[in-house]
Design a protein around this motif. Structure first.
Motif, PDB file in Angstrom:
ATOM      1  N   ILE A   1       8.945  20.556  82.151  1.00  0.00           N
ATOM      2  CA  ILE A   1       7.864  21.526  81.974  1.00  0.00           C
ATOM      3  C   ILE A   1       7.956  22.570  83.082  1.00  0.00           C
ATOM      4  O   ILE A   1       7.933  22.229  84.267  1.00  0.00           O
ATOM      5  N   SER A   2       8.053  23.819  82.710  1.00  0.00           N
ATOM      6  CA  SER A   2       8.126  24.879  83.722  1.00  0.00           C
ATOM      7  C   SER A   2       6.791  24.999  84.450  1.00  0.00           C
ATOM      8  O   SER A   2       5.731  24.631  83.923  1.00  0.00           O
ATOM      9  N   HIS A   3       6.855  25.517  85.648  1.00  0.00           N
ATOM     10  CA  HIS A   3       5.642  25.645  86.461  1.00  0.00           C
ATOM     11  C   HIS A   3       4.586  26.499  85.753  1.00  0.00           C
ATOM     12  O   HIS A   3       3.392  26.174  85.768  1.00  0.00           O
ATOM     13  N   LYS A   4       5.027  27.557  85.084  1.00  0.00           N
ATOM     14  CA  LYS A   4       4.069  28.459  84.436  1.00  0.00           C
ATOM     15  C   LYS A   4       3.349  27.802  83.252  1.00  0.00           C
ATOM     16  O   LYS A   4       2.253  28.249  82.867  1.00  0.00           O
ATOM     17  N   ASN A   5       3.961  26.734  82.690  1.00  0.00           N
ATOM     18  CA  ASN A   5       3.356  26.062  81.542  1.00  0.00           C
ATOM     19  C   ASN A   5       2.744  24.706  81.885  1.00  0.00           C
ATOM     20  O   ASN A   5       2.282  23.995  80.999  1.00  0.00           O
ATOM     21  N   SER A   6       2.735  24.379  83.163  1.00  0.00           N
ATOM     22  CA  SER A   6       2.301  23.032  83.554  1.00  0.00           C
ATOM     23  C   SER A   6       0.847  22.740  83.172  1.00  0.00           C
ATOM     24  O   SER A   6       0.496  21.603  82.858  1.00  0.00           O
ATOM     25  N   ASN A   7       0.009  23.766  83.185  1.00  0.00           N
ATOM     26  CA  ASN A   7      -1.400  23.555  82.821  1.00  0.00           C
ATOM     27  C   ASN A   7      -1.632  23.522  81.316  1.00  0.00           C
ATOM     28  O   ASN A   7      -2.751  23.258  80.863  1.00  0.00           O
ATOM     29  N   SER A   8      -0.586  23.790  80.550  1.00  0.00           N
ATOM     30  CA  SER A   8      -0.718  23.821  79.086  1.00  0.00           C
ATOM     31  C   SER A   8      -0.309  22.507  78.432  1.00  0.00           C
ATOM     32  O   SER A   8      -0.418  22.363  77.217  1.00  0.00           O
ATOM     33  N   VAL A   9       0.205  21.562  79.225  1.00  0.00           N
ATOM     34  CA  VAL A   9       0.611  20.250  78.693  1.00  0.00           C
ATOM     35  C   VAL A   9      -0.256  19.185  79.351  1.00  0.00           C
ATOM     36  O   VAL A   9      -0.290  19.075  80.579  1.00  0.00           O
ATOM     37  N   LYS A  10      -0.957  18.416  78.530  1.00  0.00           N
ATOM     38  CA  LYS A  10      -1.843  17.379  79.053  1.00  0.00           C
ATOM     39  C   LYS A  10      -1.403  15.997  78.544  1.00  0.00           C
ATOM     40  O   LYS A  10      -1.232  15.804  77.343  1.00  0.00           O
ATOM     41  N   PHE A  11      -1.219  15.072  79.480  1.00  0.00           N
ATOM     42  CA  PHE A  11      -0.899  13.687  79.153  1.00  0.00           C
ATOM     43  C   PHE A  11      -2.188  12.869  79.248  1.00  0.00           C
ATOM     44  O   PHE A  11      -2.768  12.725  80.324  1.00  0.00           O
ATOM     45  N   HIS A  12      -2.616  12.332  78.122  1.00  0.00           N
ATOM     46  CA  HIS A  12      -3.902  11.627  78.084  1.00  0.00           C
ATOM     47  C   HIS A  12      -3.754  10.119  78.242  1.00  0.00           C
ATOM     48  O   HIS A  12      -4.755   9.420  78.381  1.00  0.00           O
ATOM     49  N   GLY A  13      -2.510   9.624  78.204  1.00  0.00           N
ATOM     50  CA  GLY A  13      -2.304   8.182  78.329  1.00  0.00           C
ATOM     51  C   GLY A  13      -2.845   7.431  77.129  1.00  0.00           C
ATOM     52  O   GLY A  13      -3.045   7.988  76.043  1.00  0.00           O
ATOM     53  N   THR A  14      -3.115   6.140  77.329  1.00  0.00           N
ATOM     54  CA  THR A  14      -3.641   5.305  76.252  1.00  0.00           C
ATOM     55  C   THR A  14      -5.127   5.589  76.062  1.00  0.00           C
ATOM     56  O   THR A  14      -5.886   5.650  77.026  1.00  0.00           O
ATOM     57  N   ILE A  15      -5.532   5.746  74.815  1.00  0.00           N
ATOM     58  CA  ILE A  15      -6.952   5.930  74.510  1.00  0.00           C
ATOM     59  C   ILE A  15      -7.380   4.867  73.499  1.00  0.00           C
ATOM     60  O   ILE A  15      -6.541   4.310  72.781  1.00  0.00           O
TER      61      ILE A  15
END
Length: 377
Positions: A250-264
């Motif tokens: 993930i590029s630095h500029k897009n890091s806030n656009s990818v969210k890892f939510h883990g197990t739900i």
């Protein structure tokens, strides 16, 4: 009729579980409603035995072995003893498990042993281009020799496993199903514009790395796109935490656009799907595709890999778009197509909902399972 399922993945509130656990729970609960006694036996994640009743399903979790070596022998003995105990209280008619379940259990039993092929070691090793491991290969072959009959969750997994293991026993394909009452469109949940949702274990075979690489391309065309990744992390033998590994793409500029939510919690999955714009499932291989069905049932535009099992679920360009799961460029192209053409995406979403409701009607599939069980006893 008394049926016992062998699985370590039956859902509880403490541990994460995979698709097999969800499937067994759905099936077991439905069988109980149809006046069939159901028990579940599996090895616990702790060193303590536990018993619970889940909607009429009796779940027995056996304490895992503390032995440094040969845990499989101790665990198999404990399972065998539990089956003997359960049989003495209420005669067991059928014991069902996945591909490795019967390797160290007796060949001759008073009950019928059923393997439901969810995708075993040979299947995934070969279809993903890996070598089989001697010990797991040995166990799987031994287990199939001891099974009395076979079920496959898709034609593809049944035929491929038969080809690889060279067994002569016939198998019956009975598709998995979901509880459609829990996966319906929810108009009260606001859709996040240009949001892309992936649900599944964060591991190599699910195509997560390629999806993130594709997302980098998507962002050039759709600047406000976001990617939500829902699922447990995988400890990969080569790279360790697979979540940490894929974050490096993930590029630095897009890091806030990818969210890892883990197990739900499972009951929250429908909310994530409902709030998403599209769902993407770029698996390199699967035996079936429960999360794919869940997304289609809620009426979401879908991008899914062009693997055999998915072709038994979704129709390309009618109820979704196929992609080459090894090509970030192709994944990105199909995502951009759905995000850009709202009318076409909505038509495919409506077709997807109709297709899965017709093809994977739970009442019909439950009846198919019950009739099959009756036929073998």
């Amino acid at each position: 009729m008394h049926i016992v399922f062998l699985t370590n993945e039956y859902p509880n509130s403490k541990d994460s579980h995979g698709g097999i656990g969800t499937f067994v729970q759905n099936l077991a609960r439905k069988l109980v409603v149809n006046n069939i006694a159901v028990s579940v036996v599996g090895i616990s994640s702790s060193y303590d035995d536990s018993t619970e009743v889940d909607n009429g399903v009796k779940v027995f979790r056996i304490a895992k072995s503390k032995a440094r070596f040969g845990k499989f022998l101790f665990n198999s003995l404990r399972i065998k003893n539990k089956l003997t105990e359960l049989n003495s209280k209420n005669n067991i008619d059928i014991v069902e498990g996945s591909e490795l379940s019967f390797a160290f259990l007796p060949k001759k039993t008073l009950y019928k042993k059923v393997i439901r092929m969810h995708g075993g070691h040979h299947f995934f090793a070969v279809t993903l281009g890996n070598n089989t491991a001697f010990w797991r290969s040995y166990q799987e072959k031994k287990s199939f020799k001891k099974a009395d009959t076979l079920i496959a969750v898709s034609d593809f997994v049944g035929n491929k496993t038969k080809e690889l293991l060279k067994f002569s026993k016939p198998f019956k394909t009975i598709y998995n199903f979901i509880d459609f009452t829990k996966f319906q469109p929810n108009n009260s949940i606001k859709i996040t514009e240009n949001s892309i949702l992936f649900i599944g274990t964060v591991c190599k075979k699910k195509g997560v790395k390629e999806l993130i690489q594709a997302f980098e391309i998507v962002k050039n065309k759709v600047p406000n796109a976001v990617l939500d990744i829902v699922g447990r992390d995988w400890n990969d033998a080569k790279v360790g935490s697979y979540t940490k590994y894929v974050k490096t793409f993930i590029s630095h500029k897009n890091s806030n656009s990818v969210k890892f939510h883990g197990t739900i919690p499972y009951n929250q999955i429908s909310e994530f799907i409902s709030s998403s714009h599209i769902c993407v499932f770029p698996s390199h291989m699967e035996s079936f595709g429960l999360t794919l069905i869940e997304g289609m049932a809620i009426g979401k535009p879908i991008v899914a890999s062009n693997i055999g099992p998915f072709k038994e679920i979704m129709t390309n360009k009618t109820s979704g778009l196929y992609c080459n799961s090894y090509s970030p460029e192709d994944i990105a192209e199909k995502i951009i197509e759905l995000l850009s053409d709202i009318n076409a995406a909505n038509i495919m979403a409506l077709n997807a909902k109709k297709e899965v409701e017709e093809k994977f009607n739970s009442d019909r599939i439950i009846e198919e399972n019950i009739n099959f069980y009756k036929s073998i006893i």
